[in-house]
Design a protein around this motif. Sequence first.
Motif, short mmCIF file in Angstrom:
data_model
loop_
_atom_site.label_atom_id
_atom_site.label_comp_id
_atom_site.label_asym_id
_atom_site.label_seq_id
_atom_site.Cartn_x
_atom_site.Cartn_y
_atom_site.Cartn_z
N LEU A 1 70.78 34.72 94.64
CA LEU A 1 71.36 33.95 95.73
C LEU A 1 70.35 33.65 96.84
O LEU A 1 70.62 32.86 97.74
N LYS A 2 69.20 34.31 96.75
CA LYS A 2 68.09 34.05 97.68
C LYS A 2 68.38 34.50 99.12
O LYS A 2 67.89 33.90 100.07
N VAL A 3 69.20 35.56 99.26
CA VAL A 3 69.35 36.17 100.58
C VAL A 3 68.04 36.86 100.92
O VAL A 3 67.45 37.56 100.08
N LYS A 4 67.56 36.71 102.14
CA LYS A 4 66.26 37.26 102.53
C LYS A 4 66.27 38.77 102.46
O LYS A 4 67.22 39.43 102.87
N GLN A 5 65.15 39.30 101.97
CA GLN A 5 65.01 40.75 101.87
C GLN A 5 65.12 41.42 103.24
O GLN A 5 65.75 42.47 103.39
N GLU A 6 64.52 40.79 104.25
CA GLU A 6 64.57 41.38 105.59
C GLU A 6 65.99 41.36 106.16
O GLU A 6 66.36 42.21 106.97
N THR A 7 66.81 40.39 105.74
CA THR A 7 68.20 40.37 106.19
C THR A 7 68.95 41.58 105.65
O THR A 7 69.66 42.27 106.38
N LEU A 8 68.77 41.84 104.38
CA LEU A 8 69.43 43.00 103.77
C LEU A 8 68.87 44.30 104.33
O LEU A 8 69.63 45.26 104.54
N ARG A 9 67.56 44.34 104.60
CA ARG A 9 66.95 45.57 105.11
C ARG A 9 67.34 45.82 106.57
O ARG A 9 67.66 46.95 106.95
N ASN A 10 67.34 44.78 107.39
CA ASN A 10 67.58 44.96 108.82
C ASN A 10 69.06 44.96 109.21
O ASN A 10 69.45 45.60 110.18
N HIS A 11 69.88 44.21 108.46
CA HIS A 11 71.27 44.08 108.84
C HIS A 11 72.26 44.62 107.80
O HIS A 11 73.40 44.93 108.14
N GLY A 12 71.82 44.68 106.56
CA GLY A 12 72.69 45.16 105.49
C GLY A 12 73.49 44.04 104.84
O GLY A 12 73.57 42.92 105.36
N ALA A 13 74.07 44.37 103.70
CA ALA A 13 74.88 43.38 102.98
C ALA A 13 76.21 43.12 103.69
O ALA A 13 76.77 42.02 103.59
N VAL A 14 76.70 44.12 104.39
CA VAL A 14 77.96 43.96 105.12
C VAL A 14 77.62 43.59 106.56
O VAL A 14 77.58 44.42 107.47
N SER A 15 77.34 42.31 106.75
CA SER A 15 76.90 41.86 108.07
C SER A 15 77.16 40.38 108.22
O SER A 15 77.30 39.63 107.24
N GLU A 16 77.21 39.93 109.47
CA GLU A 16 77.37 38.52 109.76
C GLU A 16 76.20 37.72 109.21
O GLU A 16 76.36 36.63 108.65
N GLN A 17 74.97 38.29 109.37
CA GLN A 17 73.76 37.59 108.92
C GLN A 17 73.77 37.37 107.41
O GLN A 17 73.42 36.29 106.92
N CYS A 18 74.18 38.39 106.66
CA CYS A 18 74.23 38.26 105.20
C CYS A 18 75.29 37.25 104.78
O CYS A 18 75.03 36.41 103.91
N ALA A 19 76.46 37.30 105.40
CA ALA A 19 77.52 36.34 105.06
C ALA A 19 77.08 34.92 105.35
O ALA A 19 77.38 33.99 104.59
N ARG A 20 76.35 34.73 106.43
CA ARG A 20 75.86 33.40 106.80
C ARG A 20 74.91 32.86 105.73
O ARG A 20 75.05 31.72 105.26
N GLU A 21 73.92 33.68 105.34
CA GLU A 21 72.95 33.23 104.33
C GLU A 21 73.63 33.01 102.98
O GLU A 21 73.28 32.06 102.25
N MET A 22 74.58 33.86 102.62
CA MET A 22 75.29 33.69 101.35
C MET A 22 76.00 32.34 101.30
O MET A 22 75.93 31.63 100.30
N ALA A 23 76.70 32.00 102.38
CA ALA A 23 77.43 30.74 102.41
C ALA A 23 76.49 29.54 102.38
O ALA A 23 76.74 28.55 101.66
N GLU A 24 75.42 29.61 103.16
CA GLU A 24 74.47 28.49 103.21
C GLU A 24 73.73 28.33 101.88
O GLU A 24 73.55 27.21 101.38
#
Length: 417
Positions: free
Chosen positions: A317-340
Amino acid sequence: MNTKTEIIAVGSELLLGQIVNSNAQFISRELAEMGFNTFYHTVTGDNAGRLTEAVKTAQSRSNIIIFTGGLGPTKDDLTKEAIAGHLNVNLVMDAEAMASIEEYFVKVKRTMTENNRKQALVLEGAHILKNDTGMAPGMALESDGIIYLLMPGPPSEMRPMFLNYARPYLLERLGVQEKIMSRVLRYFGIGESQLESELEDLIDSQTNPTIAPLAGDGEVTLRLTAKHREATSATQLLNEMEQKINARVGDYFYGYDSTSLLQEVTDALIERKTTIASAESLTGGLFSEQLTTVKGTSSVLMGGIVCYTNAVKENLLKVKQETLRNHGAVSEQCAREMAENIRHLAGSDIGISFTGVAGPEPMEGQPVGTVFIGISSKNETEVHKLNLAGSRDGIRKRSVKYGCRFLMKHLEKHTAI
C-alpha cells in the motif's frame, strides 16, 4: 370492534431455542400499524393438550387469536386438528389447495406421499387464505365472537400470506374504513436513548401519526403510522411529522423503509458516477465484502487491499515506513496515507481506509475500540476518529457503517467529485 389480539406460535423448536419467534414480531408490528392491540404472545410445543389449554386461556381474554405453525404434513403438525376438536368443527378438503399441492409434485417430478393431503384440510366454513409460496393454506374462522386465524410457520410462507390475504380480511371483517399508511425513518450515529430524549414530547403526545422507535444492529428506526379516510391526508400527516422530527435529529437521518447505509452509499456513488477503492486493516475486507452484496456495486467499486500487517501496509500500500514507526498503524496519519494511496493505486475517485483496534487487547498503546477512518478524494482527505464499545465483531461492523455515513457526508459536501 375493540381488538384484543393474541398470537400463539406453535412449535417445540421455539421452546427449545432452536429458532427465533420472528413471526410474532412481524405480526405484532403489522397489527400495530393496522391499529389493533396485541396484548399477549404465547408459545406452545407440538402437543394437542397444551395447545388446547393455550386456546382456552386466549379465549378468556382475546377476541382475535392468531396461530402460526403446525399446518404441515407430519404427525406433530396438529394446530388445525386441535382447534377443530376444541371448537367442534369438521376438517374438510379444500379442492383448490389440493390441486396446488398435486401440481407442485408434478412440477418437481416427485411422488406425493399420502400425508401431504393433510395440508389441504381446512376448518369447515373457514375463509381460506391462499399460500402463494408453499402448500398448506391458511384460514380464518369466526366463532362466538372470536376470530381464529391460522397461518403456516415458515416466515417465507406466513409473511406474504398475512400481507396479501390475512391483513385485508381483518380490515374488511372489522369494518376498518380508514387508510393506514406507514413510513420508516432510518438513523445512524445516534443512540436510541438520545433519539427518544430529543423527541420525548412528540412521542409522549403522539396520537395520529403514531411514533414507534426501534433499535437494532447499531441503528435506530422510527416507524410513523397515520390513519385517515383519504390517502392524501394520511400522507400529509406523515410528511408533517417527519419534518418535525428531522428538524431535531435530521443530521443522523439517512433513508426510508428497508434501505441500508450500504444501499444509500452505492446509490449515491452510482448517481454521481464516482468510483471507490478500499484499504482495510481493522475491518479485514468487510467493507468491500458488504458493498458487493448491493446490486450495481460493480460499476463503482474498483477493488481494495486487506492490509492487516504493517509489512503489507508498507510494501503493497506504500504507507511510509516513518509513518508506521513514528505514529503507528493505529493513527490518523496512517489512515490518511492508506486512503490517499489506495485511491492512487486503484485509480478511483475516492479511497476509504479503516484502521484501529477491534480487540480483545489494546495495541500500540491505543485502547480497544479506537478506530480511524480515512476518506480521500481530489478535493480533500479527511480522517475521522471513533471510540467504539462492544465486541470485536461489533466494532468491525459498526466501523463499516460509520465509514458509509462519513462517505455519504463527503459525497454531499462535494457534489462533483
